[in-house]
Design an enzyme around this catalytic site. Structure first.
Site, PDB file in Angstrom:
ATOM      1  N   CYS A 143      -9.970  -1.702  -4.045  1.00 12.17           N
ATOM      2  CA  CYS A 143      -9.257  -0.569  -4.654  1.00 12.17           C
ATOM      3  C   CYS A 143      -9.987  -0.048  -5.879  1.00 12.17           C
ATOM      4  CB  CYS A 143      -7.823  -0.974  -5.023  1.00 12.17           C
ATOM      5  SG  CYS A 143      -7.717  -2.323  -6.219  1.00 12.17           S
ATOM      6  N   ASN A 197       0.319  -8.014   5.184  1.00 13.67           N
ATOM      7  CA  ASN A 197      -0.022  -6.647   5.611  1.00 13.67           C
ATOM      8  C   ASN A 197      -1.190  -6.634   6.596  1.00 13.67           C
ATOM      9  OD1 ASN A 197       0.144  -3.646   5.244  1.00 13.67           O
ATOM     10  ND2 ASN A 197      -1.888  -3.931   4.351  1.00 13.67           N
ATOM     11  N   ASP A 232      -8.849  -9.044  -0.381  1.00  7.35           N
ATOM     12  CA  ASP A 232      -8.269  -7.778  -0.839  1.00  7.35           C
ATOM     13  C   ASP A 232      -7.849  -7.992  -2.290  1.00  7.35           C
ATOM     14  OD1 ASP A 232      -7.072  -5.335  -1.156  1.00  7.35           O
ATOM     15  OD2 ASP A 232      -5.354  -5.758   0.139  1.00  7.35           O
ATOM     16  N   GLN A 246       0.868  -1.177   0.000  1.00 12.03           N
ATOM     17  CA  GLN A 246       0.000   0.000   0.000  1.00 12.03           C
ATOM     18  C   GLN A 246       0.908   1.230   0.000  1.00 12.03           C
ATOM     19  OE1 GLN A 246      -3.165  -0.222  -0.338  1.00 12.03           O
ATOM     20  NE2 GLN A 246      -3.710  -2.281   0.339  1.00 12.03           N
ATOM     21  N   GLU A 274     -10.533   4.129  -2.314  1.00  6.41           N
ATOM     22  CA  GLU A 274     -10.488   2.760  -1.811  1.00  6.41           C
ATOM     23  C   GLU A 274     -11.539   2.610  -0.715  1.00  6.41           C
ATOM     24  OE1 GLU A 274      -6.939   0.710  -1.500  1.00  6.41           O
ATOM     25  OE2 GLU A 274      -6.113   1.657  -3.296  1.00  6.41           O
ATOM     26  N   GLU A 311      -1.743 -16.794  -1.140  1.00 11.20           N
ATOM     27  CA  GLU A 311      -1.129 -15.831  -2.055  1.00 11.20           C
ATOM     28  C   GLU A 311      -0.408 -16.632  -3.133  1.00 11.20           C
ATOM     29  OE1 GLU A 311       0.342 -12.965  -4.147  1.00 11.20           O
ATOM     30  OE2 GLU A 311      -0.862 -12.365  -2.416  1.00 11.20           O
ATOM     31  N   TYR A 318      -5.502 -13.457  -1.129  1.00 16.01           N
ATOM     32  CA  TYR A 318      -4.677 -12.347  -1.641  1.00 16.01           C
ATOM     33  C   TYR A 318      -3.924 -11.654  -0.496  1.00 16.01           C
ATOM     34  CZ  TYR A 318      -8.696 -12.905  -4.845  1.00 16.01           C
ATOM     35  OH  TYR A 318      -9.700 -13.415  -5.622  1.00 16.01           O
TER      36      TYR A 318
END
Length: 368
Positions: free
Chosen positions: A323, A222, A298, A190, A357, A238, A217
Site C-alpha cells: 500500500c 481476505n 501484505d 480493503q 497500491e 495475524e 498479516y
C-alpha cells in the site's frame, strides 16, 4: 474526473484530471520508479471513479443548533460538506437522513464529533463517535437504528453500545466463485471492494502450482481463503485476536479445511522456525511438516522489517501486496539481491488521489 461540487476545496480528492489521465499518470510513475527492478508489462487495474469506497469517516461540525459533515480542506482547516461522491451509493443515500435524525434529538447530537460508515453486501453500519459518557443513551440509539433500518455502534472513551448487528458480512466474487466473510467494525478491510476482488484475482493468478502457503498479516482471511484452493496446506498469521477469530469463522462459512490461522506476529513465527522457543499456539503444529513453496505478505505502510525480509528470502516465490510504493521500493532493493520480479501490478484502490497500491511476484534467482 469526479463531478463533485466540492472538488478543488476538499482535501480528499487530490488528483484533478480525467480518470483515464489519472490511470496513465499512475502507470507512468510506477514504471519510472520501478524500472530498475522490472522491465516487463505493468498490469493496471482500474476503479470506478466514483461511489467506490465502502468505508469512510467524516468529522462533525457544530454551529449553534446545527451539525454538518466536515472534511479537511486543501487550504488547511475544515470544509463543510453535505455529500461525498467517493463513497458507496448506500452511504451517500444515508448521510443526510442520518444527520437529520440525529439533529432532532439534543442528546444524540451533543458532543458528537465523528461518524464512520461501513457498507457491505448485506450491511450498512454507522459508527457514532462521542466526547461524552453515552452509557445512558442505548434506547435512543436503538430507536435511531430502527428508524433508518441500519446497524449503529456508538463509541465514547471506554464505552461501546451496539444496536442490531455488530459483525459485518460481505461477499466477494473471485474467479466466478463467491466467498463469504464476517469481520468487525474495527477490522482492517480493503475499502474499495471492486479493486479488492481484482487484487485477490491477481494474487491467485500468481500461483501456477504450489505445495504449501505461508501468509503474514492475514487479517480475517481476505487473500487467504481464495488462495487456499491453490495449495495443500496454508499457515496464516495475524496479531489481532478478533481478526483470527473471524478468520476461523470464515473458513467454516466457506467450507475451507486446509488453513491453520495463528495469532502470532512475524518475529514470533521466525523464532518458532529457528526453534528458539516453544509456543503454546503451535502445540498441534509441526512446522517441519510443511513444504512452503509460496509466501504472501501484505504489510502496513511501513513495509517489511529487515528481519522479515531475511526470513522470506528463504522461499522460492514471494507475493508482496503493497500500500506504499516508497517502502516497497526500499524493500525490493533488499529482496532483489536473491529474487527477481516476474510480475508487477498496479491497483487504483483510491481514484482521484495520488495513492497507489501494487502487487509484486518475486521468484528466487537460479544462482541462489
Amino acid at each position: 474526473m469526479i463531478d463533485c461540487k466540492f472538488l478543488g476545496q476538499c482535501g480528499s480528492c487530490t488528483l484533478l484530471m480525467p480518470y483515464d489521465e489519472q490511470l496513465q499518470f499512475k502507470h507512468d510513475f510506477i514504471k519510472v520508479e520501478f524500472g530498475e527492478f522490472f522491465m516487463g508489462e505493468f498490469e493496471l487495474f482500474s476503479s470506478s471513479p466514483s461511489h467506490y469506497r465502502s468505508r469512510a469517516e467524516f468529522g462533525i461540525w457544530h454551529n449553534k443548533n446545527n451539525i454538518s459533515y466536515t472534511m479537511n480542506s486543501k487550504s488547511g482547516g475544515k470544509i463543510l460538506i453535505d455529500e461525498c461522491l467517493k463513497v458507496d451509493a448506500k452511504i451517500t443515500n444515508l448521510m443526510q437522513p442520518l444527520l437529520n435524525a440525529i439533529s432532532k434529538k439534543y442528546e444524540l447530537k451533543y458532543k458528537l464529533f465523528g461518524i464512520e460508515f461501513i457498507s457491505t453486501t448485506k450491511n450498512l453500519l454507522a459508527v457514532l463517535l462521542y466526547h461524552k459518557n453515552i452509557s445512558e443513551l442505548k434506547s435512543l440509539f436503538d430507536e435511531l437504528a430502527n428508524e433508518l433500518n441500519i446497524s449503529i455502534i456508538a463509541r465514547s472513551r471506554g464505552i461501546k453500545l451496539v444496536c442490531k448487528d455488530e459483525l459485518l458480512t460481505d461477499e466477494l466474487n473471485i474467479n466466478g466463485k463467491k466467498f463469504k466473510y464476517v469481520f468487525s467494525d474495527v477490522a482492517f478491510v480493503q475499502p474499495n471492494k471492486g479493486v479488492n476482488e481484482k487484487m485477490i484475482d491477481w494474487a491467485v493468478s500468481c500461483v501456477e502450482s504450489g505445495e504449501d502457503l505461508m501468509e503474514l498479516y492475514c487479517g480475517h482471511g481476505n487473500f487467504t481463503l481464495p488462495l487456499s484452493f491453490k495449495f495443500k496446506n496454508v499457515i496464516a498469521t495475524e496479531i489481532s485476536k478478533s481478526s483470527i477469530i473471524n478468520a476461523i469463522k470464515n473458513c467454516e462459512l466457506n467450507s475451507v479445511c486446509n488453513i491453520k490461522f495463528l495469532r502470532m506476529d512475524a518475529d514470533e513465527l521466525m523464532s518458532a522456525f529457528k526453534k528458539e522457543r516453544e509456543f503454546n499456539r503451535l502445540k498441534n503444529v509441526n512446522l517441519d511438516d510443511f513444504n512452503f513453496t509460496h509466501i504472501l505478505v501484505d504489510p502496513p505502510r511501513a513495509g517489511l522489517s529487515d528481519s522479515v525480509m531475511d526470513f522470506i528470502k528463504n522461499y522460492e516465490n514471494i507475493i508482496y501486496i503493497s500500500c506504499n510504493p516508497t517502502t516497497l521500493k526500499q524493500n525490493l532493493t533488499n529482496l532483489c539481491k536473491t529474487h527477481q520480479v516476474v510480475k508487477f501490478a498496479i491497483f487504483d484502490q483510491f481514484a482521484n488521489t495520488n495513492h497507489i497500491e501494487c502487487g509484486v511476484l518475486l521468484k528466487a534467482k537460479n544462482e541462489r
